[in-house]
Write a protein that holds these residues in place. Structure first.
Motif, PDB file in Angstrom:
ATOM      1  N   UNK A 191       7.170   0.359   0.851  1.00 25.11           N
ATOM      2  CA  UNK A 191       6.494  -0.688   1.646  1.00 25.11           C
ATOM      3  C   UNK A 191       5.445  -0.151   2.611  1.00 25.11           C
ATOM      4  N   UNK A 192       5.616   1.095   3.083  1.00 24.36           N
ATOM      5  CA  UNK A 192       4.669   1.625   4.063  1.00 24.36           C
ATOM      6  C   UNK A 192       3.399   2.183   3.429  1.00 24.36           C
ATOM      7  N   UNK A 193       3.432   2.469   2.145  1.00 24.76           N
ATOM      8  CA  UNK A 193       2.296   3.145   1.526  1.00 24.76           C
ATOM      9  C   UNK A 193       1.013   2.308   1.547  1.00 24.76           C
ATOM     10  N   UNK A 194       1.024   1.009   1.222  1.00 25.21           N
ATOM     11  CA  UNK A 194      -0.234   0.249   1.302  1.00 25.21           C
ATOM     12  C   UNK A 194      -0.859   0.284   2.688  1.00 25.21           C
ATOM     13  N   UNK A 195      -0.029   0.311   3.728  1.00 19.64           N
ATOM     14  CA  UNK A 195      -0.558   0.354   5.091  1.00 19.64           C
ATOM     15  C   UNK A 195      -1.212   1.695   5.375  1.00 19.64           C
ATOM     16  N   UNK A 196      -0.615   2.775   4.900  1.00 15.40           N
ATOM     17  CA  UNK A 196      -1.212   4.096   5.105  1.00 15.40           C
ATOM     18  C   UNK A 196      -2.475   4.266   4.274  1.00 15.40           C
ATOM     19  N   UNK A 197      -2.458   3.789   3.048  1.00 17.96           N
ATOM     20  CA  UNK A 197      -3.597   3.960   2.162  1.00 17.96           C
ATOM     21  C   UNK A 197      -4.807   3.134   2.595  1.00 17.96           C
ATOM     22  N   UNK A 202       1.961   6.639   8.004  1.00 12.05           N
ATOM     23  CA  UNK A 202       1.975   5.240   8.434  1.00 12.05           C
ATOM     24  C   UNK A 202       2.702   5.084   9.755  1.00 12.05           C
ATOM     25  N   UNK A 203       3.802   5.796   9.922  1.00 16.52           N
ATOM     26  CA  UNK A 203       4.546   5.723  11.180  1.00 16.52           C
ATOM     27  C   UNK A 203       3.808   6.440  12.304  1.00 16.52           C
ATOM     28  N   UNK A 204       3.257   7.620  11.995  1.00 14.15           N
ATOM     29  CA  UNK A 204       2.595   8.407  13.038  1.00 14.15           C
ATOM     30  C   UNK A 204       1.345   7.731  13.569  1.00 14.15           C
ATOM     31  N   UNK A 205       0.670   6.948  12.738  1.00 15.09           N
ATOM     32  CA  UNK A 205      -0.547   6.254  13.174  1.00 15.09           C
ATOM     33  C   UNK A 205      -0.277   4.844  13.672  1.00 15.09           C
ATOM     34  N   UNK A 206       0.990   4.443  13.715  1.00 11.81           N
ATOM     35  CA  UNK A 206       1.331   3.115  14.200  1.00 11.81           C
ATOM     36  C   UNK A 206       1.089   2.006  13.213  1.00 11.81           C
ATOM     37  N   UNK A 219     -13.506  -2.618   1.659  1.00  9.92           N
ATOM     38  CA  UNK A 219     -12.771  -1.865   0.645  1.00  9.92           C
ATOM     39  C   UNK A 219     -11.366  -1.513   1.140  1.00  9.92           C
ATOM     40  N   UNK A 220     -11.260  -1.132   2.408  1.00  8.89           N
ATOM     41  CA  UNK A 220      -9.936  -0.831   2.962  1.00  8.89           C
ATOM     42  C   UNK A 220      -9.072  -2.088   3.011  1.00  8.89           C
ATOM     43  N   UNK A 221      -9.683  -3.230   3.315  1.00  6.19           N
ATOM     44  CA  UNK A 221      -8.922  -4.473   3.308  1.00  6.19           C
ATOM     45  C   UNK A 221      -8.476  -4.845   1.893  1.00  6.19           C
ATOM     46  N   UNK A 222      -9.282  -4.504   0.912  1.00  2.87           N
ATOM     47  CA  UNK A 222      -8.878  -4.740  -0.477  1.00  2.87           C
ATOM     48  C   UNK A 222      -7.638  -3.937  -0.817  1.00  2.87           C
ATOM     49  N   UNK A 223      -7.575  -2.700  -0.358  1.00  2.00           N
ATOM     50  CA  UNK A 223      -6.401  -1.856  -0.612  1.00  2.00           C
ATOM     51  C   UNK A 223      -5.162  -2.473   0.032  1.00  2.00           C
ATOM     52  N   UNK A 224      -5.284  -2.885   1.283  1.00  2.00           N
ATOM     53  CA  UNK A 224      -4.127  -3.462   1.974  1.00  2.00           C
ATOM     54  C   UNK A 224      -3.726  -4.806   1.388  1.00  2.00           C
ATOM     55  N   UNK A 225      -4.646  -5.491   0.705  1.00  2.00           N
ATOM     56  CA  UNK A 225      -4.324  -6.781   0.127  1.00  2.00           C
ATOM     57  C   UNK A 225      -3.789  -6.721  -1.283  1.00  2.00           C
ATOM     58  N   UNK A 226      -4.162  -5.691  -2.055  1.00  2.00           N
ATOM     59  CA  UNK A 226      -3.773  -5.622  -3.462  1.00  2.00           C
ATOM     60  C   UNK A 226      -2.545  -4.756  -3.711  1.00  2.00           C
TER      61      UNK A 226
END
Length: 442
Positions: free
Chosen positions: A336-342, A419-423, A317-324
């Motif tokens: 641009x950073x939001x999909x990575x954080x979400x 997203x930045x704080x977690x790398x 499910x997390x990979x679906x978020x990062x892919x969609x």
């Protein structure tokens, strides 16, 4: 270099954000948050909710009265007090699994209540009738009891529990998107069923102890509690989760694959019945050693395998978020950073904490709502790309984009920070200057 637009390689287009305002009317209050197509009166949600509550309330009154009649009032209270102990732990475990896109509590409470009252009532009536009929037909009560425990009970109980999953699959399709939902709904249903069943077994065990005057660790109540609550609290959830997985795979099947949507849940139900029968048969025919052998050789590996599958499904499910979601970032709806954080549970939690510390509790709730809407949007698009989305996909997509738009001023900076704080995205160290520029000092 510009990020390629996802609709260049996806069949589902993304609405472009060409202006500073959304191209659809703003909803002013929470009562208008959800897109609601018009329905006939007989399909009214209020009518359905009232009917379900009345049905479950009647089932609760009848099943609890039957259990109290069998155990006595004192045994019923003792059984109730002991049977409730594993319930919060099991519910918390299944709710944790559903953290990526938490479903409404009303669906989970329905599943639990159905298992505890409706399924338990059907099981106790059908099992009793079948055993009496077999005993009368064969004039062998002992064989009837054994046959009832190993054949009748698994078929009746798993079918009764599967009815709750089927109802959620049919009438709460929007909240039934895949394997995790199937596992969670099945887990709550089976937890409710085991709760009522444990009241009956523990109450009867207490009654036996009262009759013979036994006490201490050798009590029948203590042994029953150890086997049913300590050793195997996951037994009923484990059986029914197999049915839930079947429905989960059916939810992932494309539209038009009706045979697959029927066969997959049926296969899961048959596996649940088979595992349940093996579990009951080991205790009925094999004695303690056969019970422990089945427990170690079958139940523990099956529990481990299903736990791995459930966790893998959550990561999927997390990979679906990062892919969609990058498709919406490319169109300008997200940074641009939001999909990575979400797509990181740690970053999502950090974003809520950052918003709460910086702007207050209301901002933390706003970020949580933003995360929920963005997650739903990702799964909605994933279903549309696989051909399983509802016909009102464009309206729901517009609705979700509207809610993201209204919360972006608070949520976007918080998620970018997380997203930045977690790398998840690279950020320059605070102590270095790059060509005379350091964003932390400007």
């Amino acid at each position: 270099m510009p990020v390629p637009h996802r609709d260049t390689y996806d069949a589902v287009p993304v609405p472009h954000r060409d202006t500073d305002e959304p191209a659809f009317p703003a909803a002013a209050d929470r009562s208008q948050w959800r897109y609601r197509p018009r329905r006939a009166f007989w399909r009214s949600r209020v009518l359905r909710a009232v009917a379900v509550v009345v049905l479950l309330a009647l089932c609760a009154l009848v099943i609890l009265a039957l259990v109290r009649e069998q155990t006595g009032t004192q045994g019923f209270l003792v059984g109730l007090g002991l049977a409730v102990l594993p319930v919060p732990l099991l519910m918390a475990a299944f709710r944790w699994l559903d953290r990526v896109e938490p479903g409404p509590w009303k669906n989970l409470l329905f599943a639990f209540a159905w298992g505890a009252f409706a399924a338990a009532l059907v099981a106790i009536l059908a099992n009793s009738f079948a055993v009496r009929w077999i005993a009368t037909a064969t004039a062998d009560p002992d064989s009837a009891d054994n046959l009832g425990a190993t054949v009748i009970a698994p078929v009746v109980e798993e079918s009764a529990k599967a009815a709750a999953i089927l109802l959620l699959f049919l009438f709460r399709r929007r909240h039934f998107g895949g394997l995790v939902d199937g596992v969670v709904f099945a887990g709550f249903t089976a937890t409710g069923f085991a709760f009522t069943e444990n009241i009956l077994y523990l109450g009867n065990a207490f009654g036996e102890d009262q009759e013979v005057g036994s006490s201490g660790i050798g009590m029948v109540t203590a042994g029953t509690f150890f086997v049913r609550v300590v050793m195997s609290p996951f037994a009923h959830p484990l059986f029914t989760v197999l049915t839930g997985i079947g429905f989960g795979f059916a939810a992932l099947a494309p539209r038009g694959k009706r045979l697959r949507k029927v066969l997959l849940p049926l296969a899961g139900l048959l596996l649940a019945m088979g595992l349940h029968a093996a579990w009951n048969g080991s205790a009925t025919f094999g004695g303690p050693w056969a019970f422990y052998a089945v427990y170690g050789a079958l139940m523990v590996p099956a529990f481990g395998l299903l736990t791995w599958l459930a966790v893998w499904s959550r990561q999927r499910e997390l990979r679906t978020i990062s892919g969609e979601l990058p498709a919406y970032a490319a169109a300008g709806w997200l940074s641009p950073a939001e999909p990575l954080a979400l797509s990181s549970m740690r970053a999502r939690q950090m974003a809520r904490s950052f918003a709460g510390r910086t702007y207050g509790p209301a901002a933390a709730r706003t970020v949580g709502e933003y995360e929920s809407f963005a997650t739903t949007l990702a799964f909605l698009r994933d279903r549309a790309r696989r051909g399983t989305a509802e016909p009102d996909f464009p309206a729901r997509e517009q609705e979700l984009l509207h809610h993201l738009w209204q919360r972006r001023e608070v949520a976007s900076p918080s998620l970018t920070y997380a997203a930045r704080a977690t790398g998840r995205v690279w950020a320059p160290p605070q102590y270095l200057d790059y060509s005379g520029y350091n964003p932390y000092r400007s």
